[in-house]
Design an enzyme around this catalytic site. Structure first.
Site, PDB file in Angstrom:
ATOM      1  N   ASP A 190     -64.420  38.993  59.453  1.00 28.99           N
ATOM      2  CA  ASP A 190     -65.216  37.923  58.740  1.00 28.99           C
ATOM      3  C   ASP A 190     -65.611  38.509  57.360  1.00 28.99           C
ATOM      4  O   ASP A 190     -64.789  39.687  57.005  1.00 28.99           O
ATOM      5  CB  ASP A 190     -66.315  37.771  59.521  1.00 28.99           C
ATOM      6  CG  ASP A 190     -67.192  36.209  59.172  1.00 28.99           C
ATOM      7  OD1 ASP A 190     -67.565  36.056  58.093  1.00 28.99           O
ATOM      8  OD2 ASP A 190     -66.992  35.138  60.040  1.00 28.99           O
ATOM      9  N   HIS A 214     -63.164  38.575  55.032  1.00 31.69           N
ATOM     10  CA  HIS A 214     -63.537  37.368  54.036  1.00 31.69           C
ATOM     11  C   HIS A 214     -64.172  37.754  52.932  1.00 31.69           C
ATOM     12  O   HIS A 214     -64.803  36.815  51.907  1.00 31.69           O
ATOM     13  CB  HIS A 214     -64.378  36.481  54.898  1.00 31.69           C
ATOM     14  CG  HIS A 214     -63.713  35.795  56.052  1.00 31.69           C
ATOM     15  ND1 HIS A 214     -64.403  34.851  56.790  1.00 31.69           N
ATOM     16  CD2 HIS A 214     -62.402  35.742  56.633  1.00 31.69           C
ATOM     17  CE1 HIS A 214     -63.380  34.620  57.883  1.00 31.69           C
ATOM     18  NE2 HIS A 214     -62.502  35.140  57.580  1.00 31.69           N
TER      19      HIS A 214
END
Length: 395
Positions: free
Chosen positions: A220, A243
């Site tokens: 993430d 991310h």
């Protein structure tokens, strides 16, 4: 040339020696082995850690909780303030491991939590959240626990973390909530690029935070910046997979504190979903983002190197047809270069009701598949450009 007085020099050396000897003598060392911890990776050492913490917390002298080499099983540990002592160090030479059965801590929100502490530091060590089993459970679509954050600090001040490694957290790796004056140096975070919700470092409702010389590879955000964050400094980082570094998501709640005075500089993003991102829910909110600097960033095969997304609406629930109330202003992108994995290398998708303003682009050079064919996309965004901008600015 003036010669030093040898008597003065000897006196100074003697005084320094006395000072350092006294300083060392004044530190209470608490070896967790003496409190019953077992470095075998099987025996529950939670009670030993908490007993050592209680002794350090009550000490009138600076205290070091020492964790020697070996593996120490810890089920769940909650280190509570307020302490008499404002100088407690965890010196970790070993590895703290979470239970292999993810159900043991999967619904507890936190594995290791510091709450209401002041003057705590962590030096070295490895924290292994053993989250692989929970990730597999979630991937299978079964009914699984949410998962626990590996290391959390809540309502705490004057925190320093140096040389710590976090592995395979069930959920977020390191979280700061309601904290002030926090310094992280040479921290490493590792988890699979496919691990869900395993943000590397998350900061919210906190101020005066610095994150330096660290490496984060996860599934993430490498670093996620939540509501109420101010005076955050991020520098000399490696991010990927993951991310990217994200401000947001913001605006989930109507009444929400803003984000301001954020600097992100000298970061290498490699094979990430995003580079530098600002993300807000597409619905009403009192939140804001202002005074942000993204500087000296290198993008290597990044899908969305520069992105503002104010229409975040996961699963199309609770926000279709609405617009973001979060105001975004004074965001600077300076010396951003490298390669985009998609044609749109810059995307500013801002709110119809609250257009982005004060966006500044300076010396941006992004290519697509090593060709100067990258594009920029703008909606409801205004700003200025300086120097050479590639792709051509749409502001």
């Amino acid at each position: 040339m003036k010669m030093e007085n040898p008597i003065f020099s000897l006196l100074l050396i003697s005084l320094l020696s006395i000072f350092f000897t006294k300083t060392i003598a004044d530190v209470v060392t608490l070896n967790v082995l003496n409190f019953g911890a077992k470095p075998d990776g099987k025996t529950d050492s939670t009670k030993a850690l908490l007993t050592a913490w209680a002794a350090a917390c009550d000490s009138l002298k600076p205290a070091t909780i020492f964790v020697p080499q070996g593996k120490y099983l810890v089920t769940q540990a909650h280190f509570k303030g307020k302490c008499k002592n404002r100088a407690i160090m965890f010196k970790i030479d070993g590895i703290l491991i979470a239970p292999s059965d993810y159900n043991v801590i999967g619904n507890s929100k936190n594995w290791l939590l510091f709450q209401g502490v002041d003057g705590v530091s962590i030096h070295g060590g490895i924290l292994d959240g053993q989250g692989n089993g929970l990730w597999a459970c979630k991937a299978s679509g079964k009914n699984c626990p949410t998962g626990a954050t590996t290391l959390g600090f809540s309502n705490s001040n004057n925190i320093a973390i140096t040389g710590l490694t976090s592995l395979n957290s069930q959920m977020f790796h390191i979280v700061f909530n309601g904290c002030k004056n926090v310094k992280l140096l040479a921290v490493k975070v590792f988890a699979s690029g496919k691990s869900p919700n395993t943000d590397g470092i998350h900061v919210q409702l906190s101020s005066d935070i610095s994150i330096l010389n660290s490496k984060i590879s996860t599934g993430d955000d490498c670093i996620s910046i939540g509501p109420g964050t101010s005076n955050l400094w991020i520098q000399n980082m490696a991010c990927g997979p993951g991310h990217g570094i994200s401000i947001g998501s913001l605006g989930k709640d109507f009444q929400e504190a803003g984000v301001q005075n954020v600097t992100v500089k000298s970061v290498i993003f490699k094979n990430t979903q995003n580079g530098v991102r600002i993300k807000t829910w597409g619905r009403p909110s009192t939140g804001f983002v202002k005074n942000v600097l993204f500087q000296h960033a290198t993008m290597i095969n990044v899908q969305n190197p520069i992105v503002i997304d104010q229409n975040y609406c996961p699963y199309n629930k609770n926000c279709p047809g609405q617009v973001s109330g979060v105001t975004i202003s004074d965001v600077t992108y300076q010396d951003i270069h490298g390669s985009s994995a998609t044609r749109v290398a810059m995307k500013f998708d801002c709110s119809k009701r609250n257009p982005c303003r004060g966006i500044k682009l300076e010396d941006v050079h992004l290519t697509y598949q090593n060709q100067p064919a990258a594009q920029a996309s703008c909606a409801n965004a205004a700003g200025t450009t300086y120097g050479v901008i590639q792709p051509t600015s749409c502001l």
